[in-house]
Design an enzyme around this catalytic site. Structure first.
Site, PDB file in Angstrom:
ATOM      1  N   ASP A 166       0.821  -1.207   0.000  1.00 29.92           N
ATOM      2  CA  ASP A 166       0.000   0.000   0.000  1.00 29.92           C
ATOM      3  C   ASP A 166       0.858   1.260   0.000  1.00 29.92           C
ATOM      4  O   ASP A 166       0.499   2.267  -0.617  1.00 29.92           O
ATOM      5  CB  ASP A 166      -0.932   0.003   1.214  1.00 29.92           C
ATOM      6  CG  ASP A 166      -2.061  -1.007   1.078  1.00 29.92           C
ATOM      7  OD1 ASP A 166      -2.256  -1.540  -0.030  1.00 29.92           O
ATOM      8  OD2 ASP A 166      -2.747  -1.260   2.084  1.00 29.92           O
TER       9      ASP A 166
ATOM     10  N   ARG B  59      -6.526  18.180  24.205  1.00 31.68           N
ATOM     11  CA  ARG B  59      -5.248  17.677  24.710  1.00 31.68           C
ATOM     12  C   ARG B  59      -5.191  16.186  24.413  1.00 31.68           C
ATOM     13  O   ARG B  59      -6.076  15.427  24.796  1.00 31.68           O
ATOM     14  CB  ARG B  59      -5.096  17.948  26.205  1.00 31.68           C
ATOM     15  CG  ARG B  59      -5.012  19.430  26.549  1.00 31.68           C
ATOM     16  CD  ARG B  59      -4.691  19.642  28.025  1.00 31.68           C
ATOM     17  NE  ARG B  59      -3.337  19.201  28.345  1.00 31.68           N
ATOM     18  CZ  ARG B  59      -3.035  18.299  29.271  1.00 31.68           C
ATOM     19  NH1 ARG B  59      -4.011  17.696  29.952  1.00 31.68           N
ATOM     20  NH2 ARG B  59      -1.787  17.969  29.521  1.00 31.68           N
TER      21      ARG B  59
ATOM     22  N   LEU C  38      -8.129   3.939  11.795  1.00 26.53           N
ATOM     23  CA  LEU C  38      -8.849   2.765  12.298  1.00 26.53           C
ATOM     24  C   LEU C  38      -8.224   2.255  13.588  1.00 26.53           C
ATOM     25  O   LEU C  38      -8.936   1.863  14.526  1.00 26.53           O
ATOM     26  CB  LEU C  38      -8.851   1.666  11.236  1.00 26.53           C
ATOM     27  CG  LEU C  38      -9.647   0.400  11.564  1.00 26.53           C
ATOM     28  CD1 LEU C  38     -11.125   0.728  11.751  1.00 26.53           C
ATOM     29  CD2 LEU C  38      -9.467  -0.652  10.479  1.00 26.53           C
TER      30      LEU C  38
END
Length: 300
Positions: free
Chosen positions: A75, A177, A194
């Site tokens: 990828d 934060r 994800l």
């Protein structure tokens, strides 16, 4: 150039520093050339595998000359060449020679059977969106980049939390934060986003997702925005803060720097074999529970 769905010039791009990739690339090149196509190689690929007899081109030259690029790698290889060819709208065919293979969806063992069929015009085409981002310091842009998967603002491994101020379309959203913030495309929603508990966005969904990384407040949740949103992330506090683009390029940030992110005007065409299913990819790559007897619903 193209006549209907036909191609004349085919570019080959390989994953760098990969043992065993030279032979399948050379075999693929010879088989495509035998079919009557002009074959060219991306320059770094040609030098690394030591192939002769085919032109070696820069990505810009590929964009101007090739009708389609076939990427043999993982990828990351697909993301890298996709960003470079995006201005030329060169379609990409991905052959997996890496590990995960979310967007390089053709198995290397199937390439000799599937690639000739696709080059003959039998394929499914989809457009994938990109992000464009720039860093603004003291009112002046100092850096610009495209991202296929995501733009990630995060702390280094040895510093504490960062404080970020996020706004969308000029409207204040929140101060956060956290360890950082991910801005992801639908393609990138199955990557770093994800793993940080972000949602999966179908690649054809017109959206951008913001995903906090280990936020201090558990109420800071991922949010999906329209893909025409203009996102601004300002560094309010923290040390050693960086911004990454597809985890392949990065730059250091200073306090009060602002990262501006929006959808790019460019899209990248992906070509898939006939019968390609995104849901099959999700099942296989994410190891979702499935039964071998299950098939796609039959048309009524």
């Amino acid at each position: 150039m193209k006549t209907g769905n036909q191609f004349n010039t085919v570019a080959l791009v390989g994953r760098s520093n990969t043992p065993g990739i030279a032979e399948p690339l050379a075999t693929l090149a010879d088989s495509i050339a035998t079919l009557g196509f002009e074959v060219v190689f991306e320059g770094d690929t040609a030098r690394e595998i030591g192939i002769a007899g085919y032109p070696a081109l820069t990505p810009a030259e590929i964009g101007a000359r090739a009708d389609v690029a076939i990427v043999l790698g993982g990828d990351g290889t697909m993301l890298g060449i996709g960003r470079q060819l995006a201005p030329y709208r060169t379609p990409l065919i991905g052959i997996n020679h890496g590990r995960l293979g979310f967007i390089t969806d053709i198995a290397a063992s199937d390439m000799q059977a599937l690639v000739p069929v696709m080059l003959a015009g039998k394929f499914e085409r989809e457009e994938r969106s990109l992000l464009e981002a720039r860093i603004v310091r003291d009112g002046e842009p100092i850096y610009h980049a495209l991202a296929f998967n995501d733009v990630v603002v995060n702390r280094s491994g040895f510093s504490g939390m960062v404080e970020l101020r996020a706004s969308v379309d000029g409207r204040y959203m929140y101060n956060q934060r956290s360890d950082g913030l991910i801005v992801a495309t639908p393609t990138g929603s199955t990557a770093y986003a994800l793993s940080s508990a972000g949602p999966i966005l179908h690649p054809q969904l017109a959206g951008i997702v913001l995903v906090p990384i280990a936020p201090h407040a558990l109420s800071n949740r991922p949010i999906v925005l329209p893909d025409d949103s203009k996102i601004a992330i300002q560094i309010v506090g923290g040390r050693d803060v960086n911004v990454n683009f597809d985890m392949q390029s990065f730059t250091s940030l200073e306090l009060n720097d602002t990262i501006e992110v929006r959808r790019s005007k460019h899209t990248v065409p992906f070509l898939h074999p006939i019968g390609y299913s995104y849901y099959t990819t999700l099942r296989k790559k994410l190891h979702w529970n499935e039964h071998a007897s299950n098939e796609d619903d039959k048309a009524s």
